[in-house]
Design an enzyme around this catalytic site. Structure first.
Site, mmCIF file in Angstrom:
data_model
loop_
_atom_site.group_PDB
_atom_site.id
_atom_site.type_symbol
_atom_site.label_atom_id
_atom_site.label_comp_id
_atom_site.label_asym_id
_atom_site.label_seq_id
_atom_site.Cartn_x
_atom_site.Cartn_y
_atom_site.Cartn_z
ATOM 1 N N SER A 128 0.862 -1.183 0.000
ATOM 2 C CA SER A 128 0.000 0.000 0.000
ATOM 3 C C SER A 128 0.899 1.233 0.000
ATOM 4 C CB SER A 128 -0.846 -0.008 1.284
ATOM 5 O OG SER A 128 -1.460 1.244 1.482
ATOM 6 N N TYR A 141 -2.008 0.040 10.557
ATOM 7 C CA TYR A 141 -1.985 -0.462 9.173
ATOM 8 C C TYR A 141 -0.631 -0.152 8.531
ATOM 9 C CZ TYR A 141 -3.523 -0.938 4.251
ATOM 10 O OH TYR A 141 -3.654 -1.289 2.924
HETATM 11 N N1 LIG Z 1 -8.518 -0.768 -1.490
HETATM 12 C C1 LIG Z 1 -7.515 0.076 -1.347
HETATM 13 O O1 LIG Z 1 -7.671 1.308 -1.405
HETATM 14 C C2 LIG Z 1 -6.117 -0.446 -1.103
HETATM 15 C C3 LIG Z 1 -5.058 0.463 -1.247
HETATM 16 C C4 LIG Z 1 -3.758 -0.001 -1.018
HETATM 17 C C5 LIG Z 1 -3.538 -1.315 -0.697
HETATM 18 N N2 LIG Z 1 -4.599 -2.174 -0.567
HETATM 19 C C6 LIG Z 1 -4.289 -3.555 -0.215
HETATM 20 O O2 LIG Z 1 -4.822 -4.383 -1.223
HETATM 21 C C7 LIG Z 1 -5.121 -5.656 -0.679
HETATM 22 C C8 LIG Z 1 -6.540 -6.041 -1.070
HETATM 23 O O3 LIG Z 1 -7.416 -5.077 -0.507
HETATM 24 P P1 LIG Z 1 -8.916 -4.868 -1.011
HETATM 25 O O4 LIG Z 1 -9.126 -3.415 -1.077
HETATM 26 O O5 LIG Z 1 -9.179 -5.721 -2.197
HETATM 27 O O6 LIG Z 1 -9.700 -5.386 0.301
HETATM 28 P P2 LIG Z 1 -11.070 -6.157 0.501
HETATM 29 O O7 LIG Z 1 -12.010 -5.913 -0.623
HETATM 30 O O8 LIG Z 1 -11.501 -5.787 1.886
HETATM 31 O O9 LIG Z 1 -10.638 -7.701 0.482
HETATM 32 C C9 LIG Z 1 -9.773 -8.200 1.469
HETATM 33 C C10 LIG Z 1 -9.618 -9.699 1.316
HETATM 34 O O10 LIG Z 1 -8.759 -10.158 2.384
HETATM 35 C C11 LIG Z 1 -9.357 -11.305 2.957
HETATM 36 N N3 LIG Z 1 -9.054 -11.445 4.376
HETATM 37 C C12 LIG Z 1 -9.137 -10.489 5.337
HETATM 38 N N4 LIG Z 1 -8.920 -11.032 6.542
HETATM 39 C C13 LIG Z 1 -8.692 -12.363 6.338
HETATM 40 C C14 LIG Z 1 -8.431 -13.449 7.188
HETATM 41 N N5 LIG Z 1 -8.374 -13.295 8.515
HETATM 42 N N6 LIG Z 1 -8.238 -14.677 6.651
HETATM 43 C C15 LIG Z 1 -8.335 -14.847 5.308
HETATM 44 N N7 LIG Z 1 -8.602 -13.860 4.447
HETATM 45 C C16 LIG Z 1 -8.785 -12.618 4.953
HETATM 46 C C17 LIG Z 1 -10.856 -11.066 2.825
HETATM 47 O O11 LIG Z 1 -11.519 -12.292 2.990
HETATM 48 P P3 LIG Z 1 -13.123 -12.418 2.946
HETATM 49 O O12 LIG Z 1 -13.448 -12.370 1.484
HETATM 50 O O13 LIG Z 1 -13.397 -13.711 3.610
HETATM 51 O O14 LIG Z 1 -13.639 -11.231 3.713
HETATM 52 C C18 LIG Z 1 -10.943 -10.455 1.426
HETATM 53 O O15 LIG Z 1 -11.023 -11.473 0.453
HETATM 54 C C19 LIG Z 1 -4.902 -5.537 0.832
HETATM 55 O O16 LIG Z 1 -3.648 -6.080 1.169
HETATM 56 C C20 LIG Z 1 -4.923 -4.039 1.060
HETATM 57 O O17 LIG Z 1 -4.184 -3.697 2.208
HETATM 58 C C21 LIG Z 1 -5.887 -1.765 -0.779
#
Ligand SMILES: NC(=O)c1ccc[n+]([C@@H]2O[C@H](COP(=O)([O-])OP(=O)(O)OC[C@H]3O[C@@H](n4cnc5c(N)ncnc54)[C@H](OP(=O)(O)O)[C@@H]3O)[C@@H](O)[C@H]2O)c1
Length: 231
Positions: A128, A141
């Site tokens: 991130s 975070y």
């Molecule tokens: N969105 C942004 O703005 C952004 C920006 C920078 C970086 N990121 C990074 O990108 C990555 C993906 O984020 P996203 O935005 O796609 O998030 P998201 O839509 O909230 O999806 C997160 C995923 O992580 C899984 N997860 C969370 N806790 C878990 C656990 N205890 N065991 C197994 N799986 C777990 C969730 O599982 P479930 O499906 O079961 O809930 C979900 O599939 C993350 O590493 C985040 O930090 C995101």
């Protein structure tokens, strides 16, 4: 190609798993529970499902034995976020973010390294912009993601001799359920059209893993264009 993916149930991971599955690649998906694995199995009927709760990294011990043969890419996408000032953040919020965002990727990497080495494969960490700069209310975070960056750098240096490429992708705000939650916590109105689309982040990850074997992309940042031209 065969990919192990975490976070395939939502957001970036879901779009990435669809992209790779649609082109005929084999998927091994990590789900937090058997119920979640059943749901993912309905979305990705050809995928192998592994059950491990990343918030409890001990559940990853021995997971490598459930995977037969070579793994071309290990894609760490799962993540959690909870904003809050240091004087308000609860221990449970610290523990979950450090476990899911840092410790679990480390343990899962250890479990699957022999499989990735066997294919001279690629390990990708979805980090991130908060892994590069820590802002107010982002301490837990950002600490987890700074740690993940350090882990990836050390792993990259270790794995050169095994022909394993290690890449970190640093997206900024991307339109996913996580970003909606961040807006809620910030008390802001969410407008997905302002942020990077999941498909653009997926394009970046796919570019990294499909790179010919003569080169590697150790780090790549992805930023939204704000304001968008013409808006
Ligand atoms: N969105 C942004 O703005 C952004 C920006 C920078 C970086 N990121 C990074 O990108 C990555 C993906 O984020 P996203 O935005 O796609 O998030 P998201 O839509 O909230 O999806 C997160 C995923 O992580 C899984 N997860 C969370 N806790 C878990 C656990 N205890 N065991 C197994 N799986 C777990 C969730 O599982 P479930 O499906 O079961 O809930 C979900 O599939 C993350 O590493 C985040 O930090 C995101």
């Amino acid at each position: 190609m065969r990919h192990v993916v975490t976070g395939a149930g939502s957001g970036i991971g879901l779009a990435l798993a669809h992209r790779l599955g649609d082109r005929g690649d084999d998927l091994v998906l990590v789900a937090r529970s058997t119920a979640r694995a059943d749901e993912l199995g309905r979305t990705f009927p050809r995928a192998q499902l592994l059950v491990a709760d990343l918030a409890d990294p001990g559940t990853l011990n021995g997971l490598g034995r459930q995977v037969d043969g070579e793994v071309d890419t290990l894609l760490h996408v799962a993540g959690v976020v909870d904003l809050g000032r240091v004087d308000r953040l609860r221990l449970a919020e610290w523990e979950e973010q450090i476990a899911v965002n840092l410790t679990a990727p480390a343990v899962l990497t250890r479990e699957l390294l022999p499989h990735v080495r066997a294919s001279h494969g690629t390990i990708v960490f979805v980090n991130s912009s908060a892994g590069l700069t820590a802002n107010a209310e982002w301490s837990a975070y950002a600490a987890s993601k700074f740690g993940l960056r350090a882990f990836a750098d050390a792993l990259r240096a270790e794995e050169v001799e095994h022909g394993v490429r290690v890449s970190t992708v640093y997206p900024s705000r991307t339109a996913t359920p996580m970003q909606e939650k961040v807006h809620e916590q910030e008390g802001r109105t969410y407008d997905a059209s302002r942020w990077i689309s999941v498909d653009t982040v997926v394009d970046t990850i796919v570019h990294v893993i499909d790179l010919p074997a003569d080169a590697t992309i150790p780090d790549v940042t992805v930023r939204p264009v704000v304001p968008r031209p013409g808006t």
